[in-house]
Design an enzyme around this catalytic site. Structure first.
Site, PDB file in Angstrom:
ATOM      1  N   ASP A 141      49.173  42.373  24.654  1.00 37.39           N
ATOM      2  CA  ASP A 141      48.689  41.375  25.612  1.00 37.39           C
ATOM      3  C   ASP A 141      49.364  40.045  25.313  1.00 37.39           C
ATOM      4  O   ASP A 141      49.031  39.384  24.326  1.00 37.39           O
ATOM      5  CB  ASP A 141      47.166  41.227  25.515  1.00 37.39           C
ATOM      6  CG  ASP A 141      46.427  42.451  26.051  1.00 37.39           C
ATOM      7  OD1 ASP A 141      46.993  43.559  25.974  1.00 37.39           O
ATOM      8  OD2 ASP A 141      45.285  42.301  26.519  1.00 37.39           O
ATOM      9  N   LYS A 204      47.022  40.360  33.716  1.00 41.55           N
ATOM     10  CA  LYS A 204      45.677  40.122  33.195  1.00 41.55           C
ATOM     11  C   LYS A 204      45.302  38.678  33.487  1.00 41.55           C
ATOM     12  O   LYS A 204      46.156  37.795  33.406  1.00 41.55           O
ATOM     13  CB  LYS A 204      45.708  40.411  31.684  1.00 41.55           C
ATOM     14  CG  LYS A 204      44.455  40.059  30.916  1.00 41.55           C
ATOM     15  CD  LYS A 204      44.586  40.536  29.453  1.00 41.55           C
ATOM     16  CE  LYS A 204      43.498  39.959  28.575  1.00 41.55           C
ATOM     17  NZ  LYS A 204      43.654  40.309  27.152  1.00 41.55           N
ATOM     18  N   LYS A 240      44.009  43.758  34.895  1.00 41.01           N
ATOM     19  CA  LYS A 240      42.944  43.601  33.904  1.00 41.01           C
ATOM     20  C   LYS A 240      42.290  42.240  34.035  1.00 41.01           C
ATOM     21  O   LYS A 240      42.828  41.239  33.568  1.00 41.01           O
ATOM     22  CB  LYS A 240      43.514  43.768  32.491  1.00 41.01           C
ATOM     23  CG  LYS A 240      42.475  43.529  31.381  1.00 41.01           C
ATOM     24  CD  LYS A 240      43.042  43.804  29.997  1.00 41.01           C
ATOM     25  CE  LYS A 240      42.065  43.380  28.904  1.00 41.01           C
ATOM     26  NZ  LYS A 240      42.622  43.508  27.546  1.00 41.01           N
TER      27      LYS A 240
END
Lengths: 304, 288
Positions: A141, A204, A240
């Site tokens: 991430d 995300k 996400k």
């Protein structure tokens, strides 16, 4: 795997987002009624999409192991409960998590690239990514450089993501836009496009360190960006939302958004995740409520 | 000049410090017993209203218990002050519910005085119920009362305000929060009481007041896992049995307070606070 480079659009041109339209659309999603068996199915699906996350300064190997156990066995007193999708930790705990989750199918995700601010040199970021990949992380991430983004230096942001993607190797790359700092939905759309064209596997919303974190309008804009990217390139990018989703009911609203914007192909843990820590317990409480008929108390669910 | 049109009051339920209508959209008529004239449509609260109220009560509980005992005392006294200011309104509402003027006045006076009574106990029951225990070992062993948590209360059907205050005041004096089912036939004073709470520095969620049917709601009042005790102040045997059975789910305490006259002075009694307290004992090593 998103490796083929497509002709990249001119990011200096803003794709206008109709904010009022988006908010109206989101409000409509929230009126969908999901009951009984569909609800039970959706709650379990949502649980299987959770990235159990701990990103605190006071994290310890013990806490990470505890979280991994929870990821594999969310609620042992009930049969037929899926494990969560992944555990998300800081780089120093990747090895611990990897060991704890061995053989379970639960993935290890690690934040990297000077999370959460992203203020570091490209070399430092790549070194960090290489380190976590070597430690065994399945998913990375990363955060985008909001500083460069706001300077209008879109190529810098693009090149950085592309470089990180290369360093990831076979690990999946999730690109955190930190939408709470991006100010406008136009910027969210632009950052989504940059990330996807640069090679992100997932986009995300947030680090969880900034308020507001994930919101429905922002998620809707990103889902539409994913949809448009898919129509152009045929590549499916995952989504996400992270941070601020604490209630099962809210999670179901998100699933409705995904279903009605992208379709059922995205309704699985490979294409959609919830970045959350407290959401898992609320989902479990609702599942147990449906099984037993009694409203549940947080007193009876493990707090980690 | 034409007669002025009455401004009718909408009697709503009180959850988390807000006056809301029932999520179910259901209502039931409350009438004057003698004439049968409609007084108002009241919310017929549902399972989900109760659920929302428990969430509010749970959220408010640590903050309420964490206030200093002295401050809780001040707030209870403040409730009494505000009730005093609304005395005439309370009396009028009781009279509409069929109470004689004398009975209504007596009940309201008792209710206010009782609130003052329990305000006084807020910072005193701890000394009465705490103990220092002699033990055969090098420990300083002591026990102190702690709030039970979230309490669901089925308030008395008759004497709607004196009954309500008599069961609820000890609960909140002890640092608990509660969800209360008010009298079904005479709920007016209870709803007005929620307006008193709203202007008395009582944090939202400490007392939540629902109107509706006992038989529909006792199931949920007693089966919710996040409720720590049930106070039942009515006399239906079947409902009490259901409460006791459901309470076994998470071993809720069940307190039965089936009384005839809530204005009786015997209800001014600190042991009612003890009903919703847990005693915590600490073994503290000494002389090591």
């Amino acid at each position: 795997m998103n490796t083929k480079i497509h002709s990249k659009p001119d990011f200096s041109i803003t794709f206008p987002v109709d904010q009022v339209g988006i908010e109206d659309r989101v409000a409509r999603f929230n009126t969908r009624s999901i009951k009984k068996d569909s609800k039970k199915f959706a709650l379990k699906l949502a649980l299987s999409m959770v990235d159990l996350t701990t990103l605190e300064g006071m994290d310890s190997p013990g806490k990470v192991r505890q979280l991994c156990y929870k990821a594999m066995h969310p609620h042992e007193s009930l049969a037929d409960i899926p494990s969560v999708a992944a555990v998300c930790v800081y780089p120093s705990f990747v090895a611990v998590a990897k060991e704890a989750l061995r053989g379970s199918g639960v993935k290890v995700a690690s934040v990297a690239t000077a999370f959460p601010s992203g203020h570091a040199t490209l070399k430092a970021k790549i070194d960090e990514v290489t380190y976590v990949v070597n430690e065994g992380a399945d998913e990375i991430d990363m955060v985008i450089s909001r500083g460069a983004f706001f300077r209008g230096d879109y190529n810098f942001v693009f090149d950085e993501i592309a470089a990180i993607k290369e360093a990831c190797g076979s690990a999946h790359l999730k690109v955190i836009l930190e939408t709470g700092e991006l100010q406008t939905l136009d910027n969210v759309r632009k950052a989504s496009d940059i990330a996807m064209y640069a090679g992100a596997d997932f986009i995300k919303t947030s680090t969880g360190k900034i308020v507001p974190a994930a919101t429905q309008p922002v998620t809707q804009v990103m889902l539409e960006a994913i949809r448009d990217f898919y129509f152009k390139t045929g590549i499916m990018i995952g989504m996400k939302p992270a941070g601020g989703i604490r209630e099962a009911k809210k999670a179901l609203n998100y699933l409705v958004m995904v279903k009605e914007t992208l379709g059922s192909d995205w309704l699985n843990p490979d294409m959609f995740r919830f970045g959350a820590s407290t959401l898992a317990n609320d989902l479990l409480m609702q599942i147990v409520k449906m099984e037993t008929g009694n409203y549940q108390s947080a007193d009876y669910f493990s707090n980690d | 000049m034409a007669d002025r049109i009455d401004v009718q009051k909408t009697y709503k339920i009180y959850i988390g410090g807000e006056f809301v209508r029932t999520e179910s959209g259901r209502y039931y008529p409350v009438t004057e017993p003698k004439s049968g004239k409609l007084i108002a449509n009241l919310c017929l609260s549902s399972r989900k209203d109760f659920r929302n109220a428990v969430v509010a009560a749970r959220k408010a509980q640590p903050g309420w218990a964490g206030r200093s005992a002295y401050n809780r005392s001040q707030i209870l006294y403040r409730i009494a002050e505000m009730m005093e200011g609304r005395r005439d309104q309370f009396v009028a509402e009781l009279k509409r519910s069929g109470y004689s003027a004398a009975k209504a006045s007596k009940e309201i006076d008792t209710s206010i005085d009782r609130m003052v009574y329990f305000a006084g106990w807020c910072d005193k029951y701890q000394q009465i119920y705490s103990t220092v225990n002699p033990v055969a070992g090098s420990y300083f062993n002591f026990s102190v009362p702690e709030p039970t948590g979230v309490i669901s209360v089925v308030a008395p059907e008759d004497q709607p305000l004196a009954g309500l205050v008599s069961v609820v005041a000890p609960v909140i004096a002890g640092g608990n929060t509660c969800v209360v089912l008010c009298s079904e036939k005479s709920p007016l004073t209870a709803v007005t009481f929620s307006e008193v709470l709203h202007s008395s520095d009582v944090p939202g969620g400490v007392i939540n007041l629902l109107t509706g049917q006992e038989t529909e709601l006792v199931e949920h009042f007693s089966s919710h896992m996040d409720v720590n005790a049930v106070i039942y102040a009515r006399s239906h045997k079947d409902n009490l049995k259901r409460i006791q059975e459901n309470a076994s789910l998470n071993v809720k305490r069940v307190v039965v307070r089936n009384e005839k006259d809530w204005t009786d002075a015997k209800h001014e009694n600190p042991y009612t606070i003890l009903d919703t307290l847990e005693i915590k004992t600490t073994w503290h090593p000494i002389g090591v």
